[in-house]
Design a protein around this motif. Structure first.
Motif, PDB file in Angstrom:
ATOM      1  N   GLY A  76      11.106  -3.185  -5.697  1.00  0.00           N
ATOM      2  CA  GLY A  76       9.850  -3.266  -4.964  1.00  0.00           C
ATOM      3  C   GLY A  76       9.364  -4.699  -4.814  1.00  0.00           C
ATOM      4  O   GLY A  76       8.849  -5.088  -3.756  1.00  0.00           O
ATOM      5  N   PHE A 112       3.527  -2.983  -2.746  1.00  0.00           N
ATOM      6  CA  PHE A 112       4.907  -2.547  -2.993  1.00  0.00           C
ATOM      7  C   PHE A 112       5.136  -2.297  -4.473  1.00  0.00           C
ATOM      8  O   PHE A 112       5.785  -1.305  -4.858  1.00  0.00           O
ATOM      9  N   GLY A 155       8.972  -6.511  -1.384  1.00  0.00           N
ATOM     10  CA  GLY A 155       7.622  -6.979  -1.106  1.00  0.00           C
ATOM     11  C   GLY A 155       7.592  -8.450  -0.737  1.00  0.00           C
ATOM     12  O   GLY A 155       6.876  -8.861   0.186  1.00  0.00           O
ATOM     13  N   CYS A 206       9.113  -8.816   2.877  1.00  0.00           N
ATOM     14  CA  CYS A 206       8.178  -8.374   3.921  1.00  0.00           C
ATOM     15  C   CYS A 206       6.881  -9.168   3.868  1.00  0.00           C
ATOM     16  O   CYS A 206       6.253  -9.420   4.909  1.00  0.00           O
ATOM     17  N   GLY A 207       6.461  -9.571   2.647  1.00  0.00           N
ATOM     18  CA  GLY A 207       5.216 -10.330   2.506  1.00  0.00           C
ATOM     19  C   GLY A 207       5.291 -11.681   3.183  1.00  0.00           C
ATOM     20  O   GLY A 207       4.337 -12.111   3.836  1.00  0.00           O
ATOM     21  N   LEU A 235       0.548  -7.053   0.431  1.00  0.00           N
ATOM     22  CA  LEU A 235       1.749  -6.231   0.632  1.00  0.00           C
ATOM     23  C   LEU A 235       2.658  -6.276  -0.588  1.00  0.00           C
ATOM     24  O   LEU A 235       3.218  -5.244  -0.988  1.00  0.00           O
ATOM     25  N   VAL A 236       2.808  -7.451  -1.208  1.00  0.00           N
ATOM     26  CA  VAL A 236       3.633  -7.558  -2.417  1.00  0.00           C
ATOM     27  C   VAL A 236       3.063  -6.684  -3.526  1.00  0.00           C
ATOM     28  O   VAL A 236       3.785  -5.913  -4.184  1.00  0.00           O
ATOM     29  N   GLY A 244       3.404   0.565   2.396  1.00  0.00           N
ATOM     30  CA  GLY A 244       3.282   1.026   1.014  1.00  0.00           C
ATOM     31  C   GLY A 244       3.706   2.465   0.853  1.00  0.00           C
ATOM     32  O   GLY A 244       4.396   2.826  -0.103  1.00  0.00           O
TER      33      GLY A 244
END
Length: 486
Positions: free
Chosen positions: A398, A433, A402, A405-406, A429-430, A362
């Protein structure tokens, strides 16, 4: 005084050694690709080697083949003031030494001029433009600068004094008064004749046209001048809509205008429109470099006086501490949040595994967004009117990062611990972000509207804020779905 070399037998070991020293730079440059070093690194190493050997004659010849900017770069990176003075004294010719002086940074200027007489300094400055002289004297004590000016020609000292009265970071502080201008009633033929005689003007890219009161009223290029009948008055061919800047305009805004309109030089005018000087593109390049350095230092939680070689260890620590305290307070808040959710952590210890990931990811994505926004505001690529568009663009970016990576983090959590924890981590995480990019986009804009330099919003401030929000989001979701995680 510098040591001098005594004549030696050409067949002696000393002679053979000095012959090899003449080739030290050539041999070093030949091997630079193998060593992975730049040309500047090799030149500096060669100069240091010659200094250690006392090969003054060879070092002097080597400096004689260097461009003033290269010699200045070498002097700047030498370790001691004594070495800097020795190398500076080996530069041949007052004119070249003056040019080298104008390329040095403030610390090096003070060090190489420390032991020189005022008269010697004035002699070195005699061939430089008034803007370069003002730049050099600006790093010397005020009284010493006045004494040196008093030893210069009255005309030159007056021009330099006119520049020194303006702050360093304004158009007036970086302009040169050696420009070429003509009255609007002058003819093309007269303009060409006077142009051929203008040996003092700096880089005649444009011809500036003034009225009888020396107010800037027009500009024309050399091409226009050469393509009209000789008797044509300049007022008939000049462009009246002249792009100019005020003497008190910030140098960063000056650089932005020169870059935006692809100018080679821009005139500087007083409040009443009187032509005061010009700023050439080489000065603008220096401004862009200075401003970029200043922004990067601020984003790192430092300031210009805190650069590597400009302050003591105590002074540097004192300047950095306020920014580190920002991180300290943020870390304590993060610790308080962890303590608040201690029951959740005790129930499902596996949650701890992903706290560093959420905080780091983040903070990094927020820093990326804030850096782009701050640089866009500084260069004029992003205006305040573009905030809405830029905000939604960064939020979409973002969201996409997100999601990518999520999903990856969800699979890792699933394989490492359990499926539901993986989904909580990925969702957190989403959301983190989205919040990070939103905060990082809005914060610099808000500070800009408040009249605060947006560079201060980056670095420790943005990273710390996003660490706190990321951890809070993650632990809140984990607490909400605690029954599914047990």
């Amino acid at each position: 005084m510098l040591p001098t070399e005594q004549p030696v037998d050409p067949q002696s070991p000393d002679a053979r050694l000095r012959t090899s020293e003449r080739d030290v730079l050539r041999d070093a440059l030949r091997d630079q690709s193998e060593r992975g070093q730049t040309k500047s690194d090799i030149i500096l190493l060669s100069v240091q080697r010659l200094l250690r050997r006392g090969a003054i004659t060879n070092l002097s010849k080597m400096l004689g083949r260097m461009h003033p900017a290269d010699a200045a770069r070498v002097i700047t990176h030498l370790s001691s003031p004594k070495e800097k003075r020795e190398v500076f004294e080996l530069v041949r010719g007052e004119a070249k030494r003056g040019q080298v002086l104008s390329e040095l940074n403030g610390d090096s200027i003070q060090q190489v001029l420390a032991d020189l007489l005022h008269s010697d300094i004035a002699w070195l400055l005699k061939d430089l433009g008034p803007d370069d002289v003002a730049y050099i004297l600006g790093f010397l004590p005020e009284e010493r600068g006045k004494d040196i000016l008093a030893l210069m020609k009255t005309e030159d000292s007056t021009e330099v004094a006119d520049i020194l009265k303006y702050p360093k970071d304004t158009a007036g502080g970086i302009m040169t008064t050696e420009f070429f201008s003509l009255p609007e009633d002058a003819t093309a033929q007269e303009a060409i004749r006077r142009l051929q005689q203008a040996t003092d003007a700096e880089m005649v890219f444009y011809i500036y046209v003034t009225d009888k009161d020396e107010h800037l009223v027009g500009v024309l290029s050399l091409r226009q001048l050469l393509t009209v009948p000789p008797a044509t008055p300049l007022k008939n061919i000049m462009m009246r809509d002249v792009m100019s800047v005020a003497v008190d305009m910030d140098q960063e805004e000056v650089a932005r205008q020169v870059a935006s309109y692809n100018l080679l030089a821009i005139p500087v005018v007083e409040k009443d429109g009187k032509l005061a000087g010009i700023i050439t593109v080489d000065d603008v390049v220096d401004v862009i470099r200075e401003e970029a350095t200043e922004d990067m230092l601020k984003m790192a939680g430092a300031i210009e006086e805190d650069s590597v070689s400009k302050s003591s260890s105590f002074g540097a620590a004192k300047l950095r501490l306020p920014w580190l305290f920002t991180n300290l307070v943020g870390s304590l808040l993060s610790g308080a949040i962890l303590w608040y959710f201690r029951m959740t952590l005790q129930e499902v210890v596996a949650i701890v595994s992903f706290i560093p990931v959420i905080a780091a990811m983040g903070g990094n994505v927020g820093l990326q967004s804030s850096t782009l926004i701050i640089r866009g505001l500084a260069t004029g690529v992003v205006e305040l009117s573009d905030v809405r568009t830029v905000f939604f663009r960064e939020v979409k970016v973002g969201l996409l990062m997100g999601l990518a990576c999520g999903v990856m983090l969800t699979l890792v959590g699933w394989a490492w611990h359990q499926a539901f924890l993986g989904m909580v981590v990925g969702t957190s995480l989403v959301i983190a972000f989205l919040v990070s990019t939103s905060m990082a986009t809005i914060m610099p804009v808000v500070l800009k509207r408040m009249g605060v330099d947006p560079a201060v919003a980056a670095g420790p401030f943005v990273t710390t804020a996003n660490d706190i929000t990321g951890i809070t989001i993650y632990l809140s979701l984990a607490t909400l779905f605690l029954d599914h995680l047990r």
